[in-house]
Design a protein around this motif. Structure first.
Motif, PDB file in Angstrom:
ATOM      1  N   VAL A 129      49.860  -8.023  52.755  1.00  0.00           N
ATOM      2  CA  VAL A 129      48.813  -8.923  53.248  1.00  0.00           C
ATOM      3  C   VAL A 129      49.347 -10.345  53.367  1.00  0.00           C
ATOM      4  CG1 VAL A 129      46.582  -9.960  52.649  1.00  0.00           C
ATOM      5  CG2 VAL A 129      46.909  -7.496  52.432  1.00  0.00           C
ATOM      6  N   ILE A 130      50.089 -10.804  52.371  1.00  0.00           N
ATOM      7  CA  ILE A 130      50.661 -12.149  52.418  1.00  0.00           C
ATOM      8  C   ILE A 130      51.642 -12.274  53.592  1.00  0.00           C
ATOM      9  CG2 ILE A 130      52.199 -13.765  51.202  1.00  0.00           C
ATOM     10  CD1 ILE A 130      50.883 -12.788  48.576  1.00  0.00           C
ATOM     11  N   GLY A 131      52.463 -11.267  53.788  1.00  0.00           N
ATOM     12  CA  GLY A 131      53.402 -11.281  54.914  1.00  0.00           C
ATOM     13  C   GLY A 131      52.694 -11.290  56.257  1.00  0.00           C
ATOM     14  N   PHE A 132      51.624 -10.482  56.383  1.00  0.00           N
ATOM     15  CA  PHE A 132      50.860 -10.444  57.627  1.00  0.00           C
ATOM     16  C   PHE A 132      50.233 -11.803  57.922  1.00  0.00           C
ATOM     17  CE2 PHE A 132      46.973  -9.573  60.043  1.00  0.00           C
ATOM     18  CZ  PHE A 132      47.537  -8.971  61.150  1.00  0.00           C
ATOM     19  N   ILE A 133      49.660 -12.436  56.888  1.00  0.00           N
ATOM     20  CA  ILE A 133      49.050 -13.761  57.065  1.00  0.00           C
ATOM     21  C   ILE A 133      50.120 -14.787  57.444  1.00  0.00           C
ATOM     22  CG2 ILE A 133      47.899 -15.649  55.837  1.00  0.00           C
ATOM     23  CD1 ILE A 133      46.358 -13.477  54.264  1.00  0.00           C
ATOM     24  N   ALA A 134      51.271 -14.728  56.804  1.00  0.00           N
ATOM     25  CA  ALA A 134      52.348 -15.678  57.115  1.00  0.00           C
ATOM     26  C   ALA A 134      52.823 -15.514  58.552  1.00  0.00           C
ATOM     27  CB  ALA A 134      53.510 -15.488  56.143  1.00  0.00           C
ATOM     28  N   ILE A 135      53.027 -14.278  58.989  1.00  0.00           N
ATOM     29  CA  ILE A 135      53.488 -14.043  60.361  1.00  0.00           C
ATOM     30  C   ILE A 135      52.433 -14.505  61.362  1.00  0.00           C
ATOM     31  CG2 ILE A 135      54.006 -12.229  62.056  1.00  0.00           C
ATOM     32  CD1 ILE A 135      55.489 -10.759  59.827  1.00  0.00           C
ATOM     33  N   SER A 136      51.166 -14.221  61.084  1.00  0.00           N
ATOM     34  CA  SER A 136      50.121 -14.636  62.042  1.00  0.00           C
ATOM     35  C   SER A 136      49.996 -16.161  62.106  1.00  0.00           C
ATOM     36  CB  SER A 136      48.782 -14.004  61.679  1.00  0.00           C
ATOM     37  OG  SER A 136      48.306 -14.504  60.465  1.00  0.00           O
ATOM     38  N   ARG A 137      50.213 -16.848  60.998  1.00  0.00           N
ATOM     39  CA  ARG A 137      50.166 -18.318  61.021  1.00  0.00           C
ATOM     40  C   ARG A 137      51.368 -18.911  61.741  1.00  0.00           C
ATOM     41  NH1 ARG A 137      46.993 -21.125  56.233  1.00  0.00           N
ATOM     42  NH2 ARG A 137      45.227 -19.706  56.278  1.00  0.00           N
ATOM     43  N   ILE A 138      52.513 -18.288  61.610  1.00  0.00           N
ATOM     44  CA  ILE A 138      53.713 -18.759  62.299  1.00  0.00           C
ATOM     45  C   ILE A 138      53.546 -18.598  63.806  1.00  0.00           C
ATOM     46  CG2 ILE A 138      56.154 -18.278  62.706  1.00  0.00           C
ATOM     47  CD1 ILE A 138      56.368 -17.628  59.696  1.00  0.00           C
ATOM     48  N   VAL A 139      53.011 -17.475  64.221  1.00  0.00           N
ATOM     49  CA  VAL A 139      52.901 -17.165  65.639  1.00  0.00           C
ATOM     50  C   VAL A 139      51.708 -17.859  66.296  1.00  0.00           C
ATOM     51  CG1 VAL A 139      52.554 -15.256  67.242  1.00  0.00           C
ATOM     52  CG2 VAL A 139      54.106 -14.987  65.360  1.00  0.00           C
ATOM     53  N   ASN A 140      50.651 -18.155  65.521  1.00  0.00           N
ATOM     54  CA  ASN A 140      49.463 -18.794  66.073  1.00  0.00           C
ATOM     55  C   ASN A 140      49.707 -20.285  66.203  1.00  0.00           C
ATOM     56  OD1 ASN A 140      46.927 -19.319  66.985  1.00  0.00           O
ATOM     57  ND2 ASN A 140      45.916 -19.004  65.015  1.00  0.00           N
ATOM     58  N   ILE A 141      49.949 -20.737  67.431  1.00  0.00           N
ATOM     59  CA  ILE A 141      50.260 -22.146  67.690  1.00  0.00           C
ATOM     60  C   ILE A 141      49.023 -22.839  68.197  1.00  0.00           C
ATOM     61  CG2 ILE A 141      51.665 -23.693  69.078  1.00  0.00           C
ATOM     62  CD1 ILE A 141      53.810 -21.503  69.086  1.00  0.00           C
ATOM     63  N   LYS A 142      48.663 -23.939  67.556  1.00  0.00           N
ATOM     64  CA  LYS A 142      47.504 -24.739  67.984  1.00  0.00           C
ATOM     65  C   LYS A 142      47.967 -25.728  69.051  1.00  0.00           C
ATOM     66  CE  LYS A 142      44.669 -23.303  64.712  1.00  0.00           C
ATOM     67  NZ  LYS A 142      43.606 -22.410  64.977  1.00  0.00           N
TER      68      LYS A 142
END
Length: 187
Positions: free
Chosen positions: A173-186
Motif C-alpha cells: 500500500v505504501i509503495g502504491f501510494i508513493a508511485i501514484s504521488r510520483i506519477v500524479n503531476i499537478k
C-alpha cells in the motif's frame, strides 16, 4: 462528487479556449462583449454554455458587467477563466484591443492544454507500471494458493506468517501510494 466536479471543471477548461476564440472573432466582427458572449453561449455545449447564460442573465437583470464576470469566476473556480476575466476587466478600465488580448490568452491556454496532454501520456507508463507491480504479488499468491494450497497455509496458520503478510500488504500500500504521488503531476 469530487470526481464529477473535477470532470466538469476539466470539460469547462477544455471548452474555454474555443470560447475565447469565438469571443475574439465576434469582437473583431464588431459585436459588443454582451453580444459576443451570447453567441458563445449559443454555439458551445454544456457546461460552459450554461455558465455563460447565467452570467448573461445577471447582466440582463441589472448586475454590472464587472460584478457578473466576478461572480462567474466565483462559481466556476477555474484559473484560466480568472485569467480571461481579469484581462477583460483590465481592458474595460484601461482600454485596448480586447480581441487581441483574448487571442493571446487563447494561445496560452491551448499551449497549456497541449503540455498537460503530453505530461499525461508520458506518465501513463509509470501509472501502468505501478498498477502491475502493485498487483503482481497478489496475483502470484493466488496462483500459488490454487496450485499448492498447503504451501502458503503456513503463512496463515502461524503468527509470524500473519505478521509477514501484514507487513507485506502494508509495504504494498505504501509503495502504491508513493508511485501514484510520483506519477500524479499537478499543473
Amino acid at each position: 462528487i469530487s470526481r464529477a466536479k473535477n470532470k466538469k471543471l476539466q470539460q469547462f477548461n477544455n471548452q474555454l479556449a474555443d470560447v475565447l476564440l469565438t469571443l475574439a472573432n465576434s469582437l473583431k466582427a464588431g459585436f459588443s462583449l454582451f453580444q459576443a458572449m451570447e453567441m458563445a453561449s449559443q454555439e458551445m455545449p454544456d457546461p460552459i454554455s450554461s455558465e455563460i447564460r447565467l452570467t448573461l442573465k445577471e447582466m440582463t437583470y441589472g448586475e454590472s458587467t464587472e460584478t457578473a464576470l466576478l461572480n462567474f469566476t466565483q462559481r466556476v473556480k477555474s484559473r484560466d477563466l480568472e485569467l480571461m476575466v481579469t484581462a477583460i476587466l483590465i481592458q474595460r478600465q484601461i482600454g485596448g484591443n480586447l480581441a487581441e488580448i483574448l487571442l493571446a490568452i487563447h494561445e496560452t491556454i491551448q499551449e497549456r492544454l497541449r503540455v498537460q496532454g503530453e505530461v499525461k501520456s508520458l506518465t501513463a507508463q509509470g501509472r501502468l507500471s505501478g498498477i502491475i507491480i502493485g498487483s503482481l504479488p497478489i496475483f502470484i499468491g493466488l496462483v500459488v494458493m490454487a496450485m499448492q494450497p498447503d504451501y502458503l497455509a503456513v503463512l496463515f496458520n502461524n503468527t509470524i506468517g500473519i505478521i509477514m503478510i501484514t507487513v507485506g500488504l502494508t509495504s504494498q500500500v505504501i509503495g502504491f501510494i508513493a508511485i501514484s504521488r510520483i506519477v500524479n503531476i499537478k499543473y
